[in-house]
Motif scaffolding. Structure first.
Motif, short mmCIF file in Angstrom:
data_model
loop_
_atom_site.label_atom_id
_atom_site.label_comp_id
_atom_site.label_asym_id
_atom_site.label_seq_id
_atom_site.Cartn_x
_atom_site.Cartn_y
_atom_site.Cartn_z
N GLY A 138 5.18 20.45 -1.80
CA GLY A 138 3.96 19.68 -1.89
C GLY A 138 4.05 18.39 -1.09
O GLY A 138 5.08 17.73 -1.08
N VAL A 139 2.95 18.04 -0.42
CA VAL A 139 2.91 16.82 0.38
C VAL A 139 1.63 16.05 0.08
O VAL A 139 0.54 16.62 0.03
N LEU A 140 1.79 14.75 -0.14
CA LEU A 140 0.66 13.84 -0.28
C LEU A 140 0.61 12.94 0.93
O LEU A 140 1.65 12.45 1.39
N GLU A 141 -0.59 12.72 1.46
CA GLU A 141 -0.80 11.70 2.48
C GLU A 141 -1.60 10.59 1.82
O GLU A 141 -2.73 10.80 1.40
N LEU A 142 -0.98 9.43 1.70
CA LEU A 142 -1.66 8.27 1.13
C LEU A 142 -2.11 7.39 2.28
O LEU A 142 -1.36 7.19 3.24
N PHE A 143 -3.33 6.88 2.20
CA PHE A 143 -3.79 5.99 3.26
C PHE A 143 -4.57 4.83 2.71
O PHE A 143 -5.32 4.94 1.75
N GLU A 144 -4.30 3.66 3.32
CA GLU A 144 -4.97 2.41 2.96
C GLU A 144 -5.75 1.97 4.20
O GLU A 144 -5.16 1.71 5.25
N TYR A 145 -7.06 1.90 4.06
CA TYR A 145 -7.90 1.54 5.21
C TYR A 145 -7.82 0.06 5.51
O TYR A 145 -7.88 -0.78 4.62
N VAL A 146 -7.67 -0.25 6.80
CA VAL A 146 -7.78 -1.60 7.31
C VAL A 146 -9.21 -1.78 7.82
O VAL A 146 -9.86 -2.79 7.58
N HIS A 147 -9.70 -0.75 8.54
CA HIS A 147 -11.08 -0.74 9.04
C HIS A 147 -11.55 0.70 9.13
O HIS A 147 -10.77 1.55 9.56
N PRO A 148 -12.75 1.04 8.79
CA PRO A 148 -13.68 0.15 8.11
C PRO A 148 -13.16 -0.21 6.73
O PRO A 148 -12.28 0.47 6.20
#
Length: 145
Positions: free
Chosen positions: A63-73
């Motif tokens: 299992g793989v999770l991709e976590l992302f935190e937006y800078v823009h928008p």
């Protein structure tokens, strides 16, 4: 045609807090990056797309999770989903010790939505509200073997 699930992507408000939560549960960081540019604008469908990402996998590699935190928008805050809402719902993990997993979650301020249930004589399981409101199901098989 063949198809293979690559990962589940989850937008988070605080990437470091989400990484800490999931790595404490036992996932491993595969890599981190900052992505932006025309290719991300095209792939994601957002102009000026810019995000910090982290790829985490379960120790068994399945299992793989991709976590992302937006800078823009700018990230859009929403109400946390409820278990009966349509759309992305939860991420589920099997654990060998539910009580230990709940102790880890509690250290991050994450607790069961209601309590721990037993499904027939097969699983002890619960939903916890994880970082950024993510619903995380934790399940322990009762018949080990």
């Amino acid at each position: 045609m063949t198809i293979k699930l690559e990962n589940v992507g989850i937008a988070v408000r605080d990437l470091e807090a989400a990484i800490a939560f999931f790595t404490d549960l036992g996932l491993e960081v595969m890599g981190r990056d900052t992505v932006s540019g025309e290719w991300t604008d095209t792939a994601v469908g957002l102009d000026g797309n810019h995000a910090h990402i982290a790829m985490l996998r379960t120790p068994d590699g399945a299992g793989v999770l991709e976590l992302f935190e937006y800078v823009h928008p700018e990230a859009i805050e929403t109400e946390p989903t409820r278990p009966n809402e349509i759309g992305m719902h939860r991420v589920a993990f099997s654990v060998d010790d539910l009580d230990a997993a709940l102790a880890v979650a509690a250290r991050h301020g994450c607790h069961p939505l209601r309590g721990v249930a037993t499904y027939e004589d097969v699983y002890r399981l619960t939903y916890v509200r994880g970082p950024s409101g993510i619903i995380v199901m934790l399940a322990e098989a009762l018949q080990k073997g």
